[in-house]
Design a protein around this motif. Structure first.
Motif, mmCIF file in Angstrom:
data_model
loop_
_atom_site.group_PDB
_atom_site.id
_atom_site.type_symbol
_atom_site.label_atom_id
_atom_site.label_comp_id
_atom_site.label_asym_id
_atom_site.label_seq_id
_atom_site.Cartn_x
_atom_site.Cartn_y
_atom_site.Cartn_z
ATOM 1 N N VAL A 107 -6.537 0.610 -5.078
ATOM 2 C CA VAL A 107 -7.796 1.278 -4.746
ATOM 3 C C VAL A 107 -8.633 0.329 -3.898
ATOM 4 C CG1 VAL A 107 -9.918 2.297 -5.653
ATOM 5 C CG2 VAL A 107 -7.733 2.646 -6.855
ATOM 6 N N GLY A 108 -9.127 0.820 -2.778
ATOM 7 C CA GLY A 108 -9.948 0.005 -1.897
ATOM 8 C C GLY A 108 -10.646 0.850 -0.867
ATOM 9 N N HIS A 109 -11.652 0.274 -0.226
ATOM 10 C CA HIS A 109 -12.458 1.031 0.731
ATOM 11 C C HIS A 109 -11.894 0.961 2.144
ATOM 12 C CE1 HIS A 109 -16.042 2.947 2.365
ATOM 13 N NE2 HIS A 109 -16.131 1.974 3.261
ATOM 14 N N ASP A 110 -11.353 -0.210 2.534
ATOM 15 C CA ASP A 110 -10.847 -0.391 3.883
ATOM 16 C C ASP A 110 -9.715 -1.406 3.856
ATOM 17 O OD1 ASP A 110 -12.139 -2.854 3.601
ATOM 18 O OD2 ASP A 110 -13.924 -2.154 4.648
ATOM 19 N N GLU A 111 -9.333 -1.944 5.012
ATOM 20 C CA GLU A 111 -8.177 -2.830 5.098
ATOM 21 C C GLU A 111 -8.331 -4.090 4.254
ATOM 22 O OE1 GLU A 111 -9.400 -5.184 9.227
ATOM 23 O OE2 GLU A 111 -7.768 -3.732 9.213
ATOM 24 N N ALA A 112 -9.558 -4.449 3.892
ATOM 25 C CA ALA A 112 -9.769 -5.606 3.029
ATOM 26 C C ALA A 112 -9.175 -5.376 1.642
ATOM 27 C CB ALA A 112 -11.259 -5.917 2.919
ATOM 28 N N GLY A 113 -8.949 -4.119 1.278
ATOM 29 C CA GLY A 113 -8.373 -3.804 -0.021
ATOM 30 C C GLY A 113 -6.869 -3.710 -0.027
ATOM 31 N N ASN A 114 -6.221 -3.941 1.124
ATOM 32 C CA ASN A 114 -4.758 -3.913 1.175
ATOM 33 C C ASN A 114 -4.175 -5.104 0.429
ATOM 34 O OD1 ASN A 114 -5.085 -1.661 2.768
ATOM 35 N ND2 ASN A 114 -4.720 -2.727 4.698
ATOM 36 N N VAL A 115 -2.986 -4.928 -0.121
ATOM 37 C CA VAL A 115 -2.362 -5.960 -0.951
ATOM 38 C C VAL A 115 -1.082 -6.448 -0.292
ATOM 39 C CG1 VAL A 115 -1.303 -6.459 -3.187
ATOM 40 C CG2 VAL A 115 -3.338 -4.994 -3.066
ATOM 41 N N GLU A 309 14.008 -12.531 14.242
ATOM 42 C CA GLU A 309 13.432 -13.782 13.746
ATOM 43 C C GLU A 309 11.921 -13.839 13.968
ATOM 44 O OE1 GLU A 309 15.591 -17.136 15.226
ATOM 45 O OE2 GLU A 309 17.534 -16.291 14.699
ATOM 46 N N LEU A 310 11.278 -12.716 13.671
ATOM 47 C CA LEU A 310 9.827 -12.627 13.806
ATOM 48 C C LEU A 310 9.180 -12.741 12.427
ATOM 49 C CD1 LEU A 310 9.538 -9.663 16.322
ATOM 50 C CD2 LEU A 310 9.201 -12.088 16.800
ATOM 51 N N PRO A 311 8.387 -13.771 12.174
ATOM 52 C CA PRO A 311 7.695 -13.882 10.884
ATOM 53 C C PRO A 311 6.775 -12.679 10.666
ATOM 54 C CG PRO A 311 7.578 -15.949 12.102
ATOM 55 C CD PRO A 311 8.101 -14.915 13.054
ATOM 56 N N TYR A 312 6.814 -12.112 9.468
ATOM 57 C CA TYR A 312 5.986 -10.943 9.191
ATOM 58 C C TYR A 312 5.580 -10.932 7.724
ATOM 59 C CZ TYR A 312 10.059 -8.820 6.907
ATOM 60 O OH TYR A 312 11.116 -8.563 6.058
ATOM 61 N N ARG A 313 4.650 -10.064 7.422
ATOM 62 C CA ARG A 313 4.281 -9.816 6.034
ATOM 63 C C ARG A 313 4.245 -8.305 5.791
ATOM 64 N NH1 ARG A 313 -2.167 -11.437 5.503
ATOM 65 N NH2 ARG A 313 -3.008 -9.816 6.884
ATOM 66 N N LYS A 314 4.529 -7.929 4.567
ATOM 67 C CA LYS A 314 4.565 -6.517 4.152
ATOM 68 C C LYS A 314 3.322 -6.239 3.318
ATOM 69 C CE LYS A 314 7.490 -3.412 1.340
ATOM 70 N NZ LYS A 314 8.782 -3.370 0.579
ATOM 71 N N MET A 315 2.542 -5.250 3.740
ATOM 72 C CA MET A 315 1.276 -4.929 3.093
ATOM 73 C C MET A 315 1.321 -3.533 2.489
ATOM 74 S SD MET A 315 -0.506 -7.671 3.755
ATOM 75 C CE MET A 315 -2.198 -7.167 3.375
ATOM 76 N N ALA A 316 0.868 -3.396 1.249
ATOM 77 C CA ALA A 316 0.673 -2.084 0.633
ATOM 78 C C ALA A 316 -0.750 -1.648 0.929
ATOM 79 C CB ALA A 316 0.913 -2.155 -0.867
ATOM 80 N N LEU A 317 -0.905 -0.555 1.661
ATOM 81 C CA LEU A 317 -2.237 -0.106 2.052
ATOM 82 C C LEU A 317 -2.989 0.469 0.860
ATOM 83 C CD1 LEU A 317 -1.843 1.507 5.570
ATOM 84 C CD2 LEU A 317 -1.973 -0.893 4.905
ATOM 85 N N CYS A 318 -4.280 0.245 0.839
ATOM 86 C CA CYS A 318 -5.117 0.769 -0.235
ATOM 87 C C CYS A 318 -5.513 2.212 0.065
ATOM 88 C CB CYS A 318 -6.353 -0.101 -0.416
ATOM 89 S SG CYS A 318 -7.542 -0.027 0.952
ATOM 90 N N THR A 319 -6.168 2.830 -0.886
ATOM 91 C CA THR A 319 -6.523 4.255 -0.756
ATOM 92 C C THR A 319 -7.415 4.526 0.445
ATOM 93 O OG1 THR A 319 -8.365 3.856 -2.295
ATOM 94 C CG2 THR A 319 -6.306 4.707 -3.229
#
Length: 450
Positions: A107-115, A309-319
């Protein structure tokens, strides 16, 4: 939605959407379902009587009594007329309601709430000042000035080595997804009709984001904003045998976006373009398999980044950051050295096996036996933030992956300031460019060379 309206409204609030429960009643709400059921019952009875008339006449018997009943039905078309008046209002109301988030979505308001779920690879350290793709790309054939002369702002012209890289990347991804991941390659139309756009949700809500092409007959076609539109409409209004799913499609197309509302944002380089290429993955699966399909499809997207070979991260988007009809979304963000930050280049989403306001949309049915069909009303999210908004109702869940051509930009930002285009090798497929200046362009594709 009809039976848990308060709960639905509370969950939608987490998506920054205020559900007007009073307007839901005014738009039809439960009355729509009751009236539709009653109308279908009356139509079935009328059809049965008409069939009985035919049988009696075939036997030479008197059918006047049954004909009188049929006439009574014809004199009282109230239910059908009422339903025809109610459905458009109800349809318009539910067409703008976003999907309910899955319970696992933060649960989050915007991209700051992504995990953050995971990271792969480590950003490289350089002993020189890293340039961005605009500066480095100029020497390789990335030309924004000529594109602006030809078409205007937010277009790019690729020449020589950059055009070859662009082609090689598309070929590489298509080969990986078809040969290693089991997808069927498609070549789809770039212009589609309004029904197709409505089926995947671009119409009516996001028409301002589209390029519309009027026709002499008064109708219009639309340039596709993503391959999701023609690919998913393949199964619109189709009946699929149970053993026909899963369907796995991969499609490479240009995409066209008006970028309405983005004035002044991301004006430098290739970040926000009116035209760009994309490789799209779509899976059509049984509702009970949709969550597993999301994980598999995301893994297929990650495999491309790992091969490059591209460094990346996987993010679960918030609501508060998910796309319109997503129930769950993963974003893949690649490290951009020149920006010293991770930026999204892929979004993988799946719908929930039910959606508030499910109603007359793009639909497919799954045939479970020769004499029956199981209808699973499901929304489908076909693209993710920030380049697309999405969908409507689909009666088979789908998950998709979109890889936008930011690889060109990402790799360019990892190159020294004075690359040598003549170091590119001749040939038609992606491969490995071994010179130090081009180490970041490596594509693991066996014997083939760029």
């Amino acid at each position: 939605m009809r039976t848990h309206l308060t709960d639905v409204a509370a969950r939608l609030a987490g998506r920054k959407y205020v559900l007007d429960t009073a307007a839901f009643g005014g738009a039809g709400g439960g009355a729509q379902k009751r009236l539709q059921t009653r109308t279908q019952e009356l139509q079935a009875q009328r059809n049965a009587l008409s069939k009985q008339v035919g049988m009696l006449k075939g036997k030479g018997e008197d059918a006047s009594a049954v004909l009188a009943q049929v006439a009574d039905w014809a004199m009282n078309p109230v239910s059908e007329a009422a339903l025809a008046e109610l459905l458009p209002r109800f349809d318009a109301f539910v067409s703008v309601i976003p999907n309910l988030p899955h319970e696992s979505v933060p649960v989050g308001h915007d991209e700051a709430g992504n995990v953050e779920v995971l990271r792969w690879g480590s950003p490289r350290a350089f002993d020189f000042a890293v340039q961005d793709h605009v500066d480095v790309g100029a020497a390789l054939g990335l030309d924004f000035e000529t594109a602006a002369k030809i078409s205007g702002a937010r277009f790019s012209l690729l020449k020589g080595p950059m055009a070859r890289l662009h082609r090689a990347l598309a070929q590489f991804m298509l080969d990986v997804h078809t040969n290693e991941h089991g997808y069927t390659e498609l070549y789809a139309p770039y212009l589609v009709n309004a029904d197709s756009m409505s089926g995947t949700g671009q119409l009516p809500k996001f028409e301002e984001d589209l390029f519309k092409v009027p026709r002499a007959d008064g109708t219009s076609l639309y340039l596709i904003p993503t391959a999701e539109v023609p690919v998913t409409n393949i199964v619109r209004d189709e009946i699929l045998a149970a053993d026909a799913v899963p369907l796995k499609f991969v499609c490479h197309t240009p995409c066209f976006r008006s970028e309405a509302g983005s004035y002044g944002r991301d004006t430098r380089g290739m970040i926000r373009q009116h035209q760009f290429d994309k490789v799209e993955l779509v899976q059509v699966v049984k509702p009970e398999d949709s969550w597993a399909a999301l994980e598999q499809l995301t893994g297929h997207a990650e495999a491309i980044l790992q091969k490059l070979e591209l460094p990346y991260r996987k993010m679960a988007l918030c609501t508060g950051d998910m796309g319109f009809s997503a129930a769950k979304t993963y974003d893949l963000e690649v490290w951009l050295p020149a920006q010293n930050a991770y930026r999204e280049i892929s979004s993988c989403s799946t719908p929930r096996p039910s959606r508030p306001g499910a109603c007359r949309r793009v639909s497919a049915t799954r045939k479970t036996s020769p004499n029956s069909c199981t209808l699973s009303t499901v929304p489908v999210l076909l693209s993710g933030a920030p380049w697309s908004r999405c969908s409507r109702i689909f009666r088979m869940p789908t998950v998709r992956w979109a890889f936008r051509w930011h690889c060109v930009r990402i790799w360019a930002e990892s190159i020294r300031s004075s690359p040598h285009p003549d170091s590119l090798r001749a040939g038609g497929l992606p491969g490995v460019v071994e010179q130090t200046n081009f180490a970041a362009f490596r594509v693991n594709c066996g014997h083939a060379w760029l």
